[in-house]
Design a protein around this motif. Structure first.
Motif, short mmCIF file in Angstrom:
data_model
loop_
_atom_site.label_atom_id
_atom_site.label_comp_id
_atom_site.label_asym_id
_atom_site.label_seq_id
_atom_site.Cartn_x
_atom_site.Cartn_y
_atom_site.Cartn_z
N SER A 5 -0.90 -1.74 -2.81
CA SER A 5 -2.06 -1.18 -2.84
C SER A 5 -3.08 -1.29 -1.62
O SER A 5 -3.94 -0.65 -1.28
N LYS A 6 -2.85 -2.46 -1.01
CA LYS A 6 -3.39 -2.69 0.23
C LYS A 6 -3.25 -1.78 1.31
O LYS A 6 -4.45 -1.13 2.01
N TYR A 9 -4.83 1.73 0.05
CA TYR A 9 -6.37 1.78 -0.02
C TYR A 9 -6.68 1.65 1.32
O TYR A 9 -7.90 2.48 1.57
N LYS A 31 -19.73 0.05 -0.22
CA LYS A 31 -20.18 0.64 -1.43
C LYS A 31 -19.91 1.99 -1.76
O LYS A 31 -19.25 2.31 -2.70
N ALA A 34 -16.00 2.21 -1.61
CA ALA A 34 -15.54 2.02 -2.75
C ALA A 34 -15.77 2.95 -4.22
O ALA A 34 -14.83 3.29 -4.86
N SER A 38 -12.79 5.07 -5.72
CA SER A 38 -12.59 4.29 -7.01
C SER A 38 -11.61 2.85 -6.71
O SER A 38 -10.70 2.78 -7.24
N ILE A 39 -12.12 2.02 -5.72
CA ILE A 39 -11.66 0.93 -5.15
C ILE A 39 -12.51 -0.12 -5.55
O ILE A 39 -13.65 0.06 -5.23
N SER A 40 -12.05 -1.39 -6.03
CA SER A 40 -12.97 -2.38 -6.17
C SER A 40 -13.60 -2.86 -4.89
O SER A 40 -13.00 -3.16 -3.90
N LEU A 41 -14.87 -2.90 -5.13
CA LEU A 41 -15.86 -3.38 -3.91
C LEU A 41 -15.06 -4.55 -3.15
O LEU A 41 -15.12 -4.63 -1.85
N HIS A 42 -15.08 -5.72 -3.87
CA HIS A 42 -14.53 -6.95 -3.08
C HIS A 42 -13.53 -6.99 -2.57
O HIS A 42 -13.30 -7.22 -1.82
N TYR A 43 -12.35 -6.12 -3.27
CA TYR A 43 -10.90 -6.13 -2.57
C TYR A 43 -11.11 -5.16 -1.40
O TYR A 43 -10.57 -5.71 -0.31
N GLU A 45 -13.75 -5.15 0.65
CA GLU A 45 -14.31 -6.12 1.61
C GLU A 45 -13.16 -6.88 2.24
O GLU A 45 -13.25 -7.03 3.64
#
Lengths: 144, 144
Positions: A5-6, A9, A31, A34, A38-43, A45
């Motif tokens: 996924s990395k 993404y 933000k 993300a 539809s990707i987790s913000l922290h991920y 980052e």
DNA sequence: ATTTAATATAGCTTTTGAGTATATAATGCA
DNA sequence: TGCATTATATACTCAAAAGCTATATTAAAT
């Protein structure tokens, strides 16, 4: 046999970045990316931190800050993006990293050369496509 | 981005099988293959069970039993072998299996068509190589 | 000064890869 | 006939990695 996924993404986020940054001069915040992808913000980052270290993007801190592409979209290849966040190696025996110890069967392995050649061709394939290509094709498709 | 060990083992085991079975008519036992390729016997059993269901090999039970190729090595493609033990899908959004639900972003995704095209080309690449090709190249290399 | 957003770690949770274990069934051969 | 050999079939374990979350800290703009 799939991309992590990395890698997925990273590619999608950079397409978004390129598509949504006016003339590649207005930074886009994570933000927004993300939310848009539809990707987790922290991920995200973490991924952008890696992309920055690889020289693919540059950053601007503070309000109205965000990320910018470091290259023209027509010079940014899918393969380079993926390779910056994960190795493109069909098998571990063909790894070039010194961390991994060499496969002992290499000299007697009938498959080794084939894996090598396949891996090389996949890299070439991924490096024959730019972010610009993807965007152009999308725009063309939308028109029809 | 790498092949699972199942895919790697399946290909290596079938190359071994083809290389070591006299005229593809003498069955080769898994014990021999496992020893020759340094693969866990039980793990190889699972893999060959799958290969049999896919019609790639046939089996003979009892003493002197073992496995035989179901096709000529020149008609057995690397891609077909891999696909029988794991899907060749660069991303899950392009999956054809009905079990997996469709990705909701598909219609707005700029990357979807690109993933699709890349995945197709990788499949074509893997299906341009036969077991016979690998063996021939190895023999040629050994002569030099 | 306050807000916005990047930088940097640390840690958690779930999945899957990889391999074991065990029991059964078929076949060849002594 | 019975024993050894090999495939068939499940079920289970274990560790690692993927994928994600949490929490600070730092820098810049206003």
């Amino acid at each position: 046999m799939k991309l992590s996924s990395k890698g997925q993404y990273a590619v999608r986020a950079l397409i978004y970045l390129s598509y949504n940054s006016k003339e590649n001069s207005v930074p886009v915040g994570l933000k927004e990316i993300a939310a848009g992808e539809s990707i987790s913000l922290h991920y995200l980052e973490q991924i952008f931190f890696t992309l920055k270290k690889a020289g693919i993007v540059k950053s601007l801190r503070g309000p109205k800050g965000g990320y910018l592409l470091n290259k023209k979209p027509s010079e940014l290849f899918i393969g380079d993006i993926i390779e910056s966040v994960e190795p493109i190696e069909i098998t571990s025996c063909i790894s070039k990293s010194k961390a991994k110890k060499e496969c002992g069967r290499k000299s007697v392995c009938l498959a080794f050369d084939m894996w090598n050649s396949v891996s090389k061709k996949i890299t070439e394939l991924l490096n024959s496509i730019t972010i610009q290509d993807v965007i152009d094709e999308y725009k063309q498709k939308k028109q029809i």
